[in-house]
Motif scaffolding. Structure first.
Motif, PDB file in Angstrom:
ATOM      1  N   LEU A   1      39.503 -15.878  51.357  1.00 52.96           N
ATOM      2  CA  LEU A   1      38.749 -14.635  51.551  1.00 52.96           C
ATOM      3  C   LEU A   1      39.386 -13.860  52.702  1.00 52.96           C
ATOM      4  CD1 LEU A   1      35.109 -16.127  51.351  1.00 52.96           C
ATOM      5  CD2 LEU A   1      36.509 -15.206  49.482  1.00 52.96           C
ATOM      6  N   ASP A   2      39.673 -12.532  52.473  1.00 54.65           N
ATOM      7  CA  ASP A   2      40.290 -11.776  53.549  1.00 54.65           C
ATOM      8  C   ASP A   2      39.240 -11.182  54.480  1.00 54.65           C
ATOM      9  OD1 ASP A   2      39.197  -9.702  52.093  1.00 54.65           O
ATOM     10  OD2 ASP A   2      41.125  -8.947  51.379  1.00 54.65           O
ATOM     11  N   GLY A   3      37.965 -11.267  54.070  1.00 52.80           N
ATOM     12  CA  GLY A   3      36.876 -10.771  54.920  1.00 52.80           C
ATOM     13  C   GLY A   3      36.713  -9.276  54.861  1.00 52.80           C
ATOM     14  N   LEU A   4      37.645  -8.618  54.180  1.00 58.65           N
ATOM     15  CA  LEU A   4      37.555  -7.166  54.074  1.00 58.65           C
ATOM     16  C   LEU A   4      37.255  -6.740  52.651  1.00 58.65           C
ATOM     17  CD1 LEU A   4      40.627  -6.270  56.339  1.00 58.65           C
ATOM     18  CD2 LEU A   4      38.217  -6.241  56.963  1.00 58.65           C
TER      19      LEU A   4
ATOM     20  N   THR B   1      35.213 -10.862  49.952  1.00 56.69           N
ATOM     21  CA  THR B   1      34.251 -11.493  50.871  1.00 56.69           C
ATOM     22  C   THR B   1      33.499 -12.657  50.243  1.00 56.69           C
ATOM     23  OG1 THR B   1      32.541  -9.906  50.193  1.00 56.69           O
ATOM     24  CG2 THR B   1      33.917  -9.323  52.113  1.00 56.69           C
ATOM     25  N   SER B   2      33.674 -12.973  48.888  1.00 56.21           N
ATOM     26  CA  SER B   2      32.949 -14.086  48.251  1.00 56.21           C
ATOM     27  C   SER B   2      33.782 -14.684  47.113  1.00 56.21           C
ATOM     28  CB  SER B   2      31.602 -13.595  47.706  1.00 56.21           C
ATOM     29  OG  SER B   2      31.808 -12.661  46.654  1.00 56.21           O
ATOM     30  N   LYS B   3      33.410 -15.850  46.659  1.00 54.46           N
ATOM     31  CA  LYS B   3      34.080 -16.566  45.573  1.00 54.46           C
ATOM     32  C   LYS B   3      33.007 -17.150  44.653  1.00 54.46           C
ATOM     33  CE  LYS B   3      37.177 -18.897  43.188  1.00 54.46           C
ATOM     34  NZ  LYS B   3      38.129 -18.239  42.287  1.00 54.46           N
ATOM     35  N   VAL B   4      33.061 -16.836  43.384  1.00 53.83           N
ATOM     36  CA  VAL B   4      32.101 -17.389  42.399  1.00 53.83           C
ATOM     37  C   VAL B   4      32.567 -18.784  41.988  1.00 53.83           C
ATOM     38  CG1 VAL B   4      31.045 -17.132  40.147  1.00 53.83           C
ATOM     39  CG2 VAL B   4      31.482 -15.104  41.580  1.00 53.83           C
ATOM     40  N   ILE B   5      31.687 -19.767  42.203  1.00 56.48           N
ATOM     41  CA  ILE B   5      31.997 -21.148  41.800  1.00 56.48           C
ATOM     42  C   ILE B   5      31.423 -21.361  40.394  1.00 56.48           C
ATOM     43  CG2 ILE B   5      31.739 -23.596  42.364  1.00 56.48           C
ATOM     44  CD1 ILE B   5      33.336 -21.963  44.424  1.00 56.48           C
ATOM     45  N   PRO B   6      32.236 -21.595  39.393  1.00 50.10           N
ATOM     46  CA  PRO B   6      31.717 -21.796  38.027  1.00 50.10           C
ATOM     47  C   PRO B   6      30.939 -23.103  37.910  1.00 50.10           C
ATOM     48  CG  PRO B   6      34.040 -22.308  38.087  1.00 50.10           C
ATOM     49  CD  PRO B   6      33.706 -21.753  39.437  1.00 50.10           C
ATOM     50  N   ALA B   7      30.010 -23.138  36.981  1.00 44.87           N
ATOM     51  CA  ALA B   7      29.219 -24.360  36.725  1.00 44.87           C
ATOM     52  C   ALA B   7      30.136 -25.462  36.244  1.00 44.87           C
ATOM     53  CB  ALA B   7      28.140 -24.083  35.683  1.00 44.87           C
ATOM     54  N   GLY B   8      29.881 -26.645  36.677  1.00 46.85           N
ATOM     55  CA  GLY B   8      30.676 -27.768  36.230  1.00 46.85           C
ATOM     56  C   GLY B   8      31.128 -28.632  37.371  1.00 46.85           C
ATOM     57  N   TYR B   9      32.054 -29.521  37.057  1.00 41.03           N
ATOM     58  CA  TYR B   9      32.549 -30.494  38.013  1.00 41.03           C
ATOM     59  C   TYR B   9      33.793 -29.958  38.697  1.00 41.03           C
ATOM     60  CZ  TYR B   9      35.127 -34.551  39.686  1.00 41.03           C
ATOM     61  OH  TYR B   9      35.847 -35.430  40.455  1.00 41.03           O
ATOM     62  N   THR B  10      33.889 -30.181  40.010  1.00 42.99           N
ATOM     63  CA  THR B  10      35.113 -29.850  40.742  1.00 42.99           C
ATOM     64  C   THR B  10      35.569 -31.086  41.483  1.00 42.99           C
ATOM     65  OG1 THR B  10      33.985 -29.166  42.773  1.00 42.99           O
ATOM     66  CG2 THR B  10      34.345 -27.479  41.091  1.00 42.99           C
ATOM     67  N   SER B  11      36.847 -31.225  41.573  1.00 39.02           N
ATOM     68  CA  SER B  11      37.389 -32.386  42.275  1.00 39.02           C
ATOM     69  C   SER B  11      37.487 -32.134  43.784  1.00 39.02           C
ATOM     70  CB  SER B  11      38.780 -32.724  41.734  1.00 39.02           C
ATOM     71  OG  SER B  11      39.662 -31.635  41.962  1.00 39.02           O
TER      72      SER B  11
END
Length: 290
Positions: A257-260, A263-273
């Motif tokens: 995120l560059d903060g400008l 500013t956010s990241k969508v985490i998809p449903a499911g498993y993440t390692s």
């Protein structure tokens, strides 16, 4: 003299009196001495009895003691003898048949047929099959018959799985035979395949002990997972049912995120390692220029 000797002597005398009393037909031969005395005392003393009879007449000798000096003589009647013809019916007791008074003797005696009351067998219901073989009986018609009932004696039979019943043969049984089984107990452990527990040859199962379900077959009745709780392609048993997972495998997820502008990241449903989300240098540079 001893008491026993006296008792033996008295018993011997009593037995002699009994024998004579039976001979005289005044006793049954079992009376005591006092009873025997009464029997002998009852004999009438007839003394010297004499009588004359005509041809065709009879004289009844009176009961009792006779001194032996009496006589019975006949009076000639010219050879005219009056004889009697008689008829009697059989009875269940002996009969003594004599001519009536005024007859010299019997000319003939007719014995009638046995009364119906003494030969009535109409109430007989037995048939040949009701009577043991070789045994003889009289049927309701008075005919002699021979039984045909089989004598099976003592019949013994052991039942098993291949012979679960026994047909009792018709006829007589002694009551000492037996019909029995040879009991057997067995044990079985649950498996994934159907099992049929059978008795050994000649035996009958009385109990089958089923062992606990092995650990690998433990129950899943309390599991509450659903398909979307499992990774796609993975399987599991829940409440006894096999389910296939539908949860997406998103693998490693990273974001900056560059903060400008970002500013956010969508985490998809499911498993993440796993992964990282970090701020870029832009926000630091912007802050430094202020």
């Amino acid at each position: 003299m001893s008491i026993q000797t006296e008792i033996t002597r008295i018993q011997s005398a009593r037995n002699t009196l009994r024998t004579k009393a039976v001979e005289l037909k005044i006793s049954a031969g079992t009376e005591r001495l006092d009873e025997l005395a009464a029997d002998f005392d009852g004999i009438l003393n007839q003394g010297s009895v004499s009588a004359q009879v005509k041809e065709g007449e009879t004289y009844t000798i009176p009961k009792g003691y006779h001194d032996g000096t009496g006589t019975v003589s006949g009076i000639a009647g010219g050879g005219s003898y009056t004889l009697q013809s008689k008829s009697v019916t059989p009875t269940k007791k002996p009969q003594q048949i004599t001519p009536d008074e005024g007859y010299y003797g019997l000319s003939d005696l007719t014995v009638q047929a046995i009364p119906e009351a003494y030969q009535d067998v109409t109430a007989v219901t037995a048939a040949e099959a009701d009577v043991l073989a070789t045994k003889v009986f009289v049927d309701s018609a008075g005919a002699v018959r021979t039984g045909t009932m089989a004598n099976n004696g003592a019949v013994t039979k052991t039942l098993d799985a291949s012979t679960p019943s026994y047909a009792i043969p018709q006829g007589f049984h002694s009551g000492s035979g037996t019909v029995s089984i040879t009991p057997e107990t067995k044990s079985a452990t649950p498996t994934k395949e159907v099992q049929t527990v059978q008795p050994s040859a000649g035996k009958v199962l009385t109990t089958v002990t089923v062992q606990p379900i092995p650990a690998e077959y433990i129950t899943t009745a309390d599991a509450d997972a659903a398909a979307d709780n499992l990774l796609a392609g993975r399987t599991a048993y829940v409440a006894g049912e096999k389910i296939t997972g539908t949860m997406p495998d998103n693998g490693a997820m990273d974001a900056t995120l560059d903060g400008l502008s970002v500013t956010s990241k969508v985490i998809p449903a499911g498993y993440t390692s796993g992964g990282t989300v970090a701020l870029g240098g832009e926000i630091e540079e912007a802050l430094a220029a202020i």
